[in-house]
Design an enzyme around this catalytic site. Structure first.
Site, PDB file in Angstrom:
ATOM      1  N   ILE A   1       0.813  -1.222   0.000  1.00 23.58           N
ATOM      2  CA  ILE A   1       0.000   0.000   0.000  1.00 23.58           C
ATOM      3  C   ILE A   1       0.842   1.264   0.000  1.00 23.58           C
ATOM      4  O   ILE A   1       0.302   2.371  -0.058  1.00 23.58           O
ATOM      5  CB  ILE A   1      -0.946   0.023   1.219  1.00 23.58           C
ATOM      6  CG1 ILE A   1      -0.149  -0.094   2.530  1.00 23.58           C
ATOM      7  CG2 ILE A   1      -1.984  -1.087   1.113  1.00 23.58           C
ATOM      8  CD1 ILE A   1      -1.017  -0.009   3.784  1.00 23.58           C
ATOM      9  N   GLY A   2       2.161   1.104   0.021  1.00 21.72           N
ATOM     10  CA  GLY A   2       3.027   2.280  -0.001  1.00 21.72           C
ATOM     11  C   GLY A   2       4.463   1.895  -0.232  1.00 21.72           C
ATOM     12  O   GLY A   2       4.884   0.772   0.062  1.00 21.72           O
TER      13      GLY A   2
ATOM     14  N   GLY B   1       8.575   3.707  -0.220  1.00 22.52           N
ATOM     15  CA  GLY B   1       9.451   4.842   0.014  1.00 22.52           C
ATOM     16  C   GLY B   1      10.891   4.502  -0.298  1.00 22.52           C
ATOM     17  O   GLY B   1      11.206   3.403  -0.767  1.00 22.52           O
TER      18      GLY B   1
ATOM     19  N   LYS C   1       5.574  -2.197   7.998  1.00 19.64           N
ATOM     20  CA  LYS C   1       6.625  -1.431   7.319  1.00 19.64           C
ATOM     21  C   LYS C   1       7.881  -2.293   7.267  1.00 19.64           C
ATOM     22  O   LYS C   1       8.500  -2.571   8.302  1.00 19.64           O
ATOM     23  CB  LYS C   1       6.890  -0.125   8.073  1.00 19.64           C
ATOM     24  CG  LYS C   1       7.886   0.804   7.393  1.00 19.64           C
ATOM     25  CD  LYS C   1       7.998   2.104   8.171  1.00 19.64           C
ATOM     26  CE  LYS C   1       8.932   3.084   7.490  1.00 19.64           C
ATOM     27  NZ  LYS C   1       9.021   4.354   8.247  1.00 19.64           N
TER      28      LYS C   1
ATOM     29  N   ASP D   1       9.807  15.731   9.821  1.00 20.71           N
ATOM     30  CA  ASP D   1       9.253  15.429   8.499  1.00 20.71           C
ATOM     31  C   ASP D   1       7.732  15.561   8.507  1.00 20.71           C
ATOM     32  O   ASP D   1       7.019  14.671   8.043  1.00 20.71           O
ATOM     33  CB  ASP D   1       9.672  14.024   8.047  1.00 20.71           C
ATOM     34  CG  ASP D   1       9.493  13.842   6.531  1.00 20.71           C
ATOM     35  OD1 ASP D   1       9.344  14.859   5.823  1.00 20.71           O
ATOM     36  OD2 ASP D   1       9.492  12.687   6.073  1.00 20.71           O
TER      37      ASP D   1
END
Length: 478
Positions: A26-27, A29, A49, A147
């Site tokens: 779903i993501g 980086g 993650k 961030d």
């Protein structure tokens, strides 16, 4: 930092695979991939993650603590508006570390991309309240997020509940200056991050939060520079060039951007069009953003000071404040339990954890850090803002064992006497010349007689006023 909280860090290749099923990515980086996973026992969905770095077959405690998300979760613990880890796993075969956290459905970035902005005034207010409460707790525990951007502000519960996530670049104050120079996404990077080599503090998170506020209120980024120098050009175009005092401050730790702007090119100073020109005062949360988008970090408001603004009065007695009340209650109970467990003889050494006790600076900044016992520090922080001096009532006994009550009050300031029947303020027999007695009021005008009525006839709940050093009998207020 607060004492470590329980975080499951498991070094076994079979643990994660046996407890969870990976569903879909779903993501993605630079340093990690995020997967949707389902816990087999409960069927509950989580976010996993998976860090891309290979940590080898064995991971010791130092390696775990070097991972920012693990360090923050252990030190800070859970918070209603911070997305902390549920557990962490190490796979021996692949050397990968997997961080498991609560699954959030979307982010502020998704809302902006879907064209839902500008948001309503109340929705912006609830989002800012939750963000600032999360940042306040993070900053009070000595951490800087570094961030803050729409992608890291996550939402659930029909987009009402907000949590700050992605602590991959978070650092602690004790790491010391200079911090990492290139942190935060460029559009949300504060001037001190761009003009110095890592000399910044928690105020950089406040600047980034102000940029997020502008974006959800207008649907457009506030400063969308193509590179670092263009980013500063856009900032100066709105806020104007910094004054010489601030330039000298940044010059001590100047970056390449500073050298290019103020030493090589020597750009002419501009006045700037002002923040009110790009974000008009009638827009939502203007009173908030004007104290967040400030060039000088020492004059930029802290999260704690922003939360004390009248702008957030509407949040009182809502579900968001209720969550914070429950969290504060949890912290108080946790402090009492930890203090009772840590009771030791006087000759023994007490382990002290660094806790951030802060003193207010001239610009609203909290600037001084002290090392104290964690429990005492929390109690001190909660009671310091509400401490008041209480003037004690003096009781003097006269010869007949009666009491005279003297109250340290200004003229015309009223006090309530709850049980005046048992108190005689004047002993008439011993003071026949008392001007307040009935025998000496014959030759006094009616108005003065009203002002000199004997206070010994007061009823319960009567009010005494001191007018021109005389006692006045007044009926109780209805």
């Amino acid at each position: 930092m607060l004492p470590n909280v329980s975080l499951s860090c498991k070094d076994n290749s079979n643990n994660f695979r046996t407890e969870f099923d990976l569903k879909k990515k779903i993501g993605e980086g630079t340093f990690s991939d995020v997967w949707l996973c389902v816990q087999r026992n409960s069927g509950r969905e989580y976010a996993a993650k998976i860090l891309k770095k290979n940590y080898g077959h064995k991971v010791d405690d130092d390696t775990w603590n070097a991972i920012s998300e693990v360090n923050v979760s252990k030190s800070v613990g859970k918070h209603p508006f911070l997305l902390m880890l549920e557990s962490a796993y190490h796979e021996e075969e692949t050397g990968k570390i997997i961080l498991v956290s609560e699954l959030m459905k979307k982010s502020l970035y998704d809302i902006i991309e879907n064209g839902e902005c500008p948001l309503s005034d109340y929705r912006i207010k609830t989002y800012m309240y939750q963000m600032l409460e999360g940042l306040r707790y993070l900053h009070e525990n000595g951490f800087i997020h570094r961030d803050i951007k729409p992608e890291n502000i996550l939402l659930r519960s029909r987009d009402k509940l907000l949590k700050i996530g992605d602590f991959g670049t978070t650092c602690h104050y004790t790491d010391g200056h200079p911090y990492t120079e290139y942190v935060a996404t460029r559009w949300y990077r504060s001037p001190e991050c761009l003009l110095t080599r890592g000399w910044y503090n928690s105020k950089m998170d406040i600047w980034a939060t102000g940029c997020v506020l502008y974006e959800i209120a207008t649907g457009q980024p506030l400063f969308d520079g193509r590179d670092e120098n263009d980013q500063m050009e856009k900032v100066d175009r709105v806020l104007g060039s910094p004054d010489q005092r601030l330039i000298n401050k940044f010059m001590k730790h100047k970056s390449d951007v500073f050298v290019a702007r103020y030493e090589i090119k020597r750009n002419e100073k501009t006045a700037g069009i002002g923040l009110h020109s790009v974000y008009q005062p009638y827009r939502p949360a203007y009173e908030l953003i004007k104290d967040m988008i400030v060039y000088d970090p020492s004059k930029r408001y802290s999260a704690d000071r922003l939360l004390r603004k009248a702008y957030f009065y509407e949040i009182k007695n809502t579900g968001y404040e209720y969550k914070m009340r429950e969290f504060d209650k949890f912290l108080r109970n946790k402090t009492i339990i930890s203090l009772s467990k840590n009771e030791q003889p006087q000759n023994t050494n007490i382990n002290r954890q660094p806790s951030l006790i802060k003193k207010q600076g001239p610009g609203g900044d909290r600037i001084q850090n002290l090392l104290t016992h964690s429990g005492n520090a929390e109690i001190f922080d909660r009671l310091s803002d509400i401490s008041q001096k209480i003037e004690h009532v003096k009781l003097d006994k006269n010869k007949s064992n009666s009491h005279k009550i003297y109250s340290k009050v200004n003229i015309k300031k009223a006090i309530i006497i709850s049980e005046p029947e048992n108190i005689h303020l004047v002993n008439r027999k011993q003071n026949p010349s008392n001007k307040c007695s009935k025998d000496n009021t014959k030759n006094i005008s009616p108005v003065k007689q009203m002002l000199t009525t004997s206070v010994s006839t007061l009823n319960r709940g009567s009010v005494i006023k001191n007018v021109r050093n005389k006692l006045v009998n007044r009926p109780p207020f209805k």
